[in-house]
Design an enzyme around this catalytic site. Structure first.
Site, PDB file in Angstrom:
ATOM      1  N   LYS A 283      17.805 -18.518  12.528  1.00 30.30           N
ATOM      2  CA  LYS A 283      16.989 -19.243  11.224  1.00 30.30           C
ATOM      3  C   LYS A 283      16.929 -20.680  11.478  1.00 30.30           C
ATOM      4  O   LYS A 283      15.980 -21.110  11.142  1.00 30.30           O
ATOM      5  CB  LYS A 283      17.819 -18.939  10.335  1.00 30.30           C
ATOM      6  CG  LYS A 283      17.167 -19.150   8.906  1.00 30.30           C
ATOM      7  CD  LYS A 283      18.010 -18.898   7.663  1.00 30.30           C
ATOM      8  CE  LYS A 283      19.218 -19.854   7.486  1.00 30.30           C
ATOM      9  NZ  LYS A 283      19.202 -20.791   6.261  1.00 30.30           N
ATOM     10  N   ASN A 284      18.078 -21.062  11.534  1.00 39.16           N
ATOM     11  CA  ASN A 284      18.273 -22.740  11.651  1.00 39.16           C
ATOM     12  C   ASN A 284      17.376 -23.332  12.776  1.00 39.16           C
ATOM     13  O   ASN A 284      16.918 -24.576  12.472  1.00 39.16           O
ATOM     14  CB  ASN A 284      19.520 -23.280  11.203  1.00 39.16           C
ATOM     15  CG  ASN A 284      20.302 -22.758  10.189  1.00 39.16           C
ATOM     16  OD1 ASN A 284      19.543 -22.337   9.054  1.00 39.16           O
ATOM     17  ND2 ASN A 284      21.377 -23.138  10.055  1.00 39.16           N
TER      18      ASN A 284
ATOM     19  N   CYS B 253      21.503 -23.508  -0.315  1.00 38.58           N
ATOM     20  CA  CYS B 253      22.712 -23.049  -0.806  1.00 38.58           C
ATOM     21  C   CYS B 253      23.576 -24.065  -1.698  1.00 38.58           C
ATOM     22  O   CYS B 253      23.776 -25.342  -0.660  1.00 38.58           O
ATOM     23  CB  CYS B 253      23.387 -22.431   0.310  1.00 38.58           C
ATOM     24  SG  CYS B 253      22.578 -20.693   0.522  1.00 38.58           S
TER      25      CYS B 253
ATOM     26  N   ARG C 228      25.032 -32.370  -0.917  1.00 37.79           N
ATOM     27  CA  ARG C 228      24.275 -32.202   0.588  1.00 37.79           C
ATOM     28  C   ARG C 228      23.304 -33.536   0.850  1.00 37.79           C
ATOM     29  O   ARG C 228      22.104 -33.253   0.587  1.00 37.79           O
ATOM     30  CB  ARG C 228      23.504 -30.893   0.617  1.00 37.79           C
ATOM     31  CG  ARG C 228      24.642 -29.662   0.486  1.00 37.79           C
ATOM     32  CD  ARG C 228      23.814 -28.350   0.849  1.00 37.79           C
ATOM     33  NE  ARG C 228      23.706 -28.037   2.459  1.00 37.79           N
ATOM     34  CZ  ARG C 228      23.196 -26.927   2.600  1.00 37.79           C
ATOM     35  NH1 ARG C 228      22.753 -25.937   1.985  1.00 37.79           N
ATOM     36  NH2 ARG C 228      23.053 -26.771   4.076  1.00 37.79           N
TER      37      ARG C 228
ATOM     38  N   ASP D 124      29.080 -22.171   8.740  1.00 34.32           N
ATOM     39  CA  ASP D 124      28.585 -20.987   8.576  1.00 34.32           C
ATOM     40  C   ASP D 124      29.197 -19.666   8.842  1.00 34.32           C
ATOM     41  O   ASP D 124      28.652 -18.463   8.313  1.00 34.32           O
ATOM     42  CB  ASP D 124      27.202 -21.074   9.002  1.00 34.32           C
ATOM     43  CG  ASP D 124      26.349 -21.987   8.414  1.00 34.32           C
ATOM     44  OD1 ASP D 124      26.576 -22.596   7.468  1.00 34.32           O
ATOM     45  OD2 ASP D 124      25.043 -21.877   8.937  1.00 34.32           O
TER      46      ASP D 124
ATOM     47  N   ARG E 223      17.663 -14.751   2.648  1.00 30.67           N
ATOM     48  CA  ARG E 223      17.238 -15.719   3.053  1.00 30.67           C
ATOM     49  C   ARG E 223      17.582 -16.030   4.562  1.00 30.67           C
ATOM     50  O   ARG E 223      16.697 -16.728   5.455  1.00 30.67           O
ATOM     51  CB  ARG E 223      18.060 -16.942   2.448  1.00 30.67           C
ATOM     52  CG  ARG E 223      17.670 -17.069   1.147  1.00 30.67           C
ATOM     53  CD  ARG E 223      18.127 -18.265   0.421  1.00 30.67           C
ATOM     54  NE  ARG E 223      18.102 -19.611   1.022  1.00 30.67           N
ATOM     55  CZ  ARG E 223      18.455 -20.755   0.889  1.00 30.67           C
ATOM     56  NH1 ARG E 223      19.237 -20.854   0.002  1.00 30.67           N
ATOM     57  NH2 ARG E 223      18.498 -21.666   1.699  1.00 30.67           N
TER      58      ARG E 223
HETATM   59  C1  UD1 Z   1      22.531 -27.216   8.267  1.00 26.71           C
HETATM   60  C2  UD1 Z   1      22.479 -25.583   8.141  1.00 26.71           C
HETATM   61  C3  UD1 Z   1      23.381 -25.147   7.639  1.00 26.71           C
HETATM   62  C4  UD1 Z   1      24.936 -25.451   8.147  1.00 26.71           C
HETATM   63  C5  UD1 Z   1      24.905 -27.003   8.393  1.00 26.71           C
HETATM   64  C6  UD1 Z   1      26.205 -27.414   9.372  1.00 26.71           C
HETATM   65  C7  UD1 Z   1      19.993 -25.643   8.032  1.00 26.71           C
HETATM   66  C8  UD1 Z   1      18.758 -25.304   7.449  1.00 26.71           C
HETATM   67  N1  UD1 Z   1      21.334 -25.615   7.520  1.00 26.71           N
HETATM   68  O1  UD1 Z   1      22.525 -27.858   6.969  1.00 26.71           O
HETATM   69  O2  UD1 Z   1      23.243 -23.804   7.488  1.00 26.71           O
HETATM   70  O3  UD1 Z   1      25.863 -25.031   7.641  1.00 26.71           O
HETATM   71  O4  UD1 Z   1      23.890 -27.360   9.307  1.00 26.71           O
HETATM   72  O5  UD1 Z   1      26.327 -26.422  10.654  1.00 26.71           O
HETATM   73  O6  UD1 Z   1      19.842 -25.606   9.399  1.00 26.71           O
HETATM   74  N2  UD1 Z   1      25.666 -35.168   5.437  1.00 26.71           N
HETATM   75  C9  UD1 Z   1      25.662 -36.344   5.083  1.00 26.71           C
HETATM   76  N3  UD1 Z   1      24.460 -37.264   5.092  1.00 26.71           N
HETATM   77  C10 UD1 Z   1      23.219 -36.647   5.546  1.00 26.71           C
HETATM   78  C11 UD1 Z   1      23.322 -35.413   6.212  1.00 26.71           C
HETATM   79  C12 UD1 Z   1      24.470 -34.379   5.937  1.00 26.71           C
HETATM   80  O7  UD1 Z   1      26.541 -36.959   4.599  1.00 26.71           O
HETATM   81  O8  UD1 Z   1      22.164 -37.269   5.390  1.00 26.71           O
HETATM   82  C13 UD1 Z   1      26.818 -34.484   5.595  1.00 26.71           C
HETATM   83  C14 UD1 Z   1      27.042 -33.137   5.008  1.00 26.71           C
HETATM   84  O9  UD1 Z   1      27.233 -33.154   3.571  1.00 26.71           O
HETATM   85  C15 UD1 Z   1      27.726 -32.113   5.737  1.00 26.71           C
HETATM   86  C16 UD1 Z   1      27.724 -32.783   6.893  1.00 26.71           C
HETATM   87  O10 UD1 Z   1      27.154 -33.878   6.859  1.00 26.71           O
HETATM   88  O11 UD1 Z   1      29.005 -32.732   5.021  1.00 26.71           O
HETATM   89  C17 UD1 Z   1      26.983 -31.841   7.882  1.00 26.71           C
HETATM   90  O12 UD1 Z   1      25.607 -31.617   7.439  1.00 26.71           O
HETATM   91  P1  UD1 Z   1      24.380 -31.184   8.143  1.00 26.71           P
HETATM   92  O13 UD1 Z   1      24.851 -30.703   9.549  1.00 26.71           O
HETATM   93  O14 UD1 Z   1      23.471 -32.198   7.966  1.00 26.71           O
HETATM   94  O15 UD1 Z   1      24.136 -29.751   7.446  1.00 26.71           O
HETATM   95  P2  UD1 Z   1      22.762 -29.362   6.807  1.00 26.71           P
HETATM   96  O16 UD1 Z   1      21.573 -29.918   7.690  1.00 26.71           O
HETATM   97  O17 UD1 Z   1      22.888 -29.488   5.306  1.00 26.71           O
END
Ligand code: UD1
Length: 430
Positions: A22-23, A117, A122, A305, A397
């Site tokens: 999915k991701n 979620c 985030r 996850d 989802r």
């Molecule tokens: C994606 C996945 C989610 C998974 C996560 C970590 C999708 C749609 N979702 O989420 O299922 O749990 O990767 O493998 O692909 N962060 C910041 N600033 C940013 C971006 C992220 O501080 O600009 C932090 C987040 O709060 C978190 C960490 O970095 O603590 C990892 O986030 P990230 O890998 O970006 O996760 P998502 O893209 O939200």
């Protein structure tokens, strides 16, 4: 309201086919709009999040034709609008990939702030930092993120945290920037590599994906391609833990075992047997699960996850386990539901202390988010008696045909929408 009703107690036995990730799919769908030529995407999972993104793409003029349930043909040569702000897109996290895609192709993008979620704060500051480093002007107002640039120019970008989303998004925009971009402290998840491979198959020049330094040489244009998405590591992991907690024997087909190493290692520590084949894994669980500790980390560490699924399995282990969540701060909301089923778990900050119990008992429970929802279904499958699971749209989802796949393994699970269906299920299975 739709619910799952589940009678637990059956070991899950048989074979299950894993769908596309999915991701990876969400990022690849968005990336497909970066060319005016036709792109064919295979092994696309038919889940709510990908369908929402497809609708959003169609709303700006992208033509998406379903060749079969898991194959789409995309043509984005007639995009009329660079603003994506519909009701549904706000609900998915991956809407942010449309920013990278439209910014890269048109130097202009406006997308609703990402939802997804509720597993903690985030932020998207690293995405924004990356776009700005490439020369874009990025603003947030009225719930929309706007990114515009006269020119995009390659740059050296150091990510302050390891983030999958920002790594992919910057990689996308930088592919069509002028000159060279280096992303340091990049995420190494399999879907980062998958998106890089997809972009390269469209003519991009990306090296180093899968390591923490990614080098991108911008190209003028991307072209059409046909690409098959990698198998879903998290769907596979969920079925692996379903085998563990139900004392089952499941062969998980269409997987890349290398992507599942951290999960396999934990299952072996917990006393399961794991047999590895080229594109299959067999998990056999025949004894009480052994306790172990786990900490979530970026890939190749144990995935966040999969945290609810392993904690749920550990809830029936032979001792006390410490589960530490180091990626998202609000990812233990399912614990209250497990307590209703007789689990003994105490959450302190980002740590859950799990004391294994002999058995869980069925209860009415509610899915708090996607992965936790799947973990609660697993708990109900292992529990004595009947459980109902509310808010299953979270689960839909990210899991295609979840009840059907579980039923094919011998689970007693139905999707119902009325109280009388639950009564019928109780009579049928009792
Ligand atoms: C994606 C996945 C989610 C998974 C996560 C970590 C999708 C749609 N979702 O989420 O299922 O749990 O990767 O493998 O692909 N962060 C910041 N600033 C940013 C971006 C992220 O501080 O600009 C932090 C987040 O709060 C978190 C960490 O970095 O603590 C990892 O986030 P990230 O890998 O970006 O996760 P998502 O893209 O939200």
């Amino acid at each position: 309201m739709e619910q799952y009703v589940i009678r637990g107690g059956n070991p899950l036995v048989g074979e299950v086919e894993i769908g596309g990730a999915k991701n990876a799919a969400l990022a690849i769908l968005a990336t497909a709009v970066m060319t005016d030529e036709t792109v064919i995407i295979e092994n696309l999972p038919d889940v709510r999040d990908t369908n929402v993104l497809i609708k959003a793409m169609e709303s700006i003029g992208v033509v998406v034709e379903h060749l079969d349930r898991h194959t789409v043909k995309i043509n984005a040569s007639m995009i009329t609008d660079h603003t994506i702000d519909d009701l549904y897109i706000k609900k998915i996290r991956a809407s942010y990939y449309m920013l990278g895609a439209l910014l890269g192709k048109y130097r202009d993008a406006e997308v609703a702030l990402p939802g997804g979620c509720n597993i903690g704060s985030r932020p998207i500051d690293q995405h924004i930092k990356g776009f700005r480093a490439l020369g874009a002007d990025v603003r947030i107002s009225r719930g929309l993120v706007t990114a515009q640039a006269e020119r995009l120019t390659g740059n050296h970008i150091y990510l302050d945290v390891v983030t999958v989303g920002a790594t992919i998004n910057i990689m996308m925009a930088a592919s069509l920037a002028e000159g060279k971009t280096i992303i340091e402290n990049a995420a190494k998840e399999p879907h980062v590599v998958d998106v890089a491979n997809f972009l390269n198959s469209m003519g991009a020049n990306i090296k180093g994906a899968g390591t923490d330094v990614i080098r991108i040489k911008g190209v003028e244009k991307l072209h059409g391609t046909t690409y098959s998405i990698i198998p879903d590591q998290i769907e596979a992991g969920t079925f692996m833990f379903a085998a563990a907690i139900t004392k089952g024997d499941i062969t998980i087909k269409n997987v890349i075992p290398k992507h599942l190493e951290s999960i396999t290692a934990k299952l072996i520590e917990m006393g399961c047997e794991v047999e590895e084949f080229d594109d299959q894994l067999r998990i056999v669980s025949s004894k009480t699960l052994r306790h172990t500790h786990v900490k979530t980390l970026p890939y190749p560490g144990f995935p966040t996850d999969m945290q609810p699924q392993i904690a749920t399995a550990l809830a029936t282990s032979d001792g006390t386990c410490v589960v530490t969540e180091s990626i998202f701060e609000n990812r233990f909301k399912y614990v209250d539901e497990l307590l209703k089923m007789g689990a003994v778990i105490k959450v302190e900050g980002n740590t859950a202390i799990v004391e294994g119990v002999n058995r869980l008992t069925g209860a009415p429970i509610t899915a708090p988010d996607l992965r936790a929802g799947a973990a609660l279904v697993m708990a109900a499958l292992a529990a004595e008696g009947v459980s109902t699971v509310d808010d299953i749209y979270y689960i839909e989802r990210g899991y295609e045909d979840f009840p059907e796949k579980l039923r094919s393994l011998g689970a007693q699970i139905e999707k119902v929408s009325a109280e009388r269906d639950i009564q019928k299920f109780r009579l049928k299975t009792g």
